[in-house]
Design a protein around this motif. Structure first.
Motif, short mmCIF file in Angstrom:
data_model
loop_
_atom_site.label_atom_id
_atom_site.label_comp_id
_atom_site.label_asym_id
_atom_site.label_seq_id
_atom_site.Cartn_x
_atom_site.Cartn_y
_atom_site.Cartn_z
N ARG A 175 0.82 -1.21 0.00
CA ARG A 175 0.00 0.00 0.00
C ARG A 175 0.86 1.26 0.00
NH1 ARG A 175 -4.60 -0.33 4.49
NH2 ARG A 175 -5.21 1.53 3.36
N LYS A 176 2.18 1.08 0.07
CA LYS A 176 3.11 2.20 0.12
C LYS A 176 2.76 3.16 1.24
CE LYS A 176 4.74 1.96 -4.64
NZ LYS A 176 5.01 2.69 -5.90
N SER A 177 2.62 2.60 2.42
CA SER A 177 2.36 3.44 3.58
C SER A 177 3.31 3.07 4.72
CB SER A 177 0.91 3.33 4.03
OG SER A 177 0.67 2.07 4.63
N ALA A 178 3.65 4.04 5.53
CA ALA A 178 4.56 3.86 6.66
C ALA A 178 4.08 4.75 7.79
CB ALA A 178 5.99 4.21 6.26
N ASN A 179 3.03 4.32 8.44
CA ASN A 179 2.39 5.14 9.46
C ASN A 179 3.12 5.02 10.80
OD1 ASN A 179 0.50 5.73 7.51
ND2 ASN A 179 -0.94 4.18 8.24
N LEU A 180 3.27 6.13 11.47
CA LEU A 180 3.93 6.17 12.78
C LEU A 180 2.87 5.99 13.87
CD1 LEU A 180 6.53 6.78 14.49
CD2 LEU A 180 5.73 9.16 14.53
N VAL A 181 3.12 5.06 14.76
CA VAL A 181 2.24 4.84 15.89
C VAL A 181 2.97 5.26 17.17
CG1 VAL A 181 0.87 3.18 17.19
CG2 VAL A 181 1.12 2.91 14.71
N ILE A 182 2.36 6.17 17.91
CA ILE A 182 2.91 6.58 19.20
C ILE A 182 1.99 6.02 20.28
CG2 ILE A 182 3.62 8.50 20.67
CD1 ILE A 182 3.81 10.23 18.15
N SER A 183 2.53 5.19 21.12
CA SER A 183 1.72 4.60 22.19
C SER A 183 1.85 5.45 23.45
CB SER A 183 2.18 3.17 22.47
OG SER A 183 3.52 3.17 22.92
#
Lengths: 119, 115
Positions: free
Chosen positions: A72-80
């Motif tokens: 999907r060409k995505s690189a989402n950042l997750v901040i917990s």
């Protein structure tokens, strides 16, 4: 030409909750790298996390993780567990990789997402 | 632990004036970069260098010049300042590595206003 798109100009999150910042990219390279930087109101650029296109596992660094979906060409950042100090501008950037295997490490940046953490 | 040092931090120029933004790094990095950041926008590459004596244009080089006489220093020169060059300028450096997964280390930026 490479292009990085961050579609969320601003995001809000409650303290201690998790938040996802979106990043999609466009490249014809098979080998590339994705970086996330944080820019607080003081202005400096702080490196957070890196994901290589051939890395099989999603990158993690403390409370930061990458949800990397290559197809999907995505690189989402997750901040917990968001903290008040996470309030800042966040940039996604892509590293160029030239034909022949060389790279000068030049980065193409997205427009950024402003994250505000509420107490 | 200096890292990348940029001077000055702030500067106001008149249209047509010239100035040099200084950048120095003490990490013996081969690669150095100059970016500009316009308000509310991402960073755009102006020039970069892969080593002493070697420089090349980035995405937005017009109106700027660079030189790299030493590994440590990478100054950016504005010859005829224009209002469109009002921006925050960042210098960055990175060590050579074949995998290119090393992040760039940034200076604190120079805020430049052209009036």
């Amino acid at each position: 030409a490479q292009k990085i798109t961050q579609t969320q100009p601003g995001m809000f999150v409650q303290e201690k909750e998790a938040v996802t910042l979106d990043c999609t990219y466009d490249t014809s390279d098979q080998s590339y790298g994705l970086f996330w930087y944080k820019q607080p109101s003081s202005g400096e650029m702080i490196f957070l996390i890196y994901q290589g296109s051939y890395d099989e596992q999603n990158a993690t660094e403390g409370r930061y993780s990458l949800n990397f979906q290559k197809a999907r060409k995505s690189a989402n950042l997750v901040i917990s567990a968001s903290q008040l100090g996470d309030s800042a501008m966040y940039f996604c950037a892509m590293r160029e990789f030239l034909a022949g295997g060389t790279s000068y490490g030049k980065l193409t940046f997205g427009q950024g997402t402003i994250l505000t953490v509420h107490p | 632990n200096a890292g990348v040092t940029q001077t000055p931090k702030f500067r106001i120029l008149k249209i047509g004036q010239s100035m040099t933004l200084q950048c120095a790094q003490d990490m013996n990095h081969n690669y150095m970069y100059w970016y500009r950041q316009d308000p509310g926008m991402g960073l755009k590459l102006i020039y970069y260098s892969v080593g002493a004596g070697i420089t090349d244009k980035g995405e937005v080089p017009n109106g700027y010049n660079v030189s790299r006489s030493t590994t440590e220093d990478f100054p950016l020169r504005l010859e005829l300042a224009a209002p469109s060059q009002t921006s925050v300028y960042f210098c960055a450096s990175r060590p050579y590595d074949s995998q290119s997964n090393q992040p760039q280390h940034f200076g604190d930026g120079t805020r430049l206003s052209i009036l």
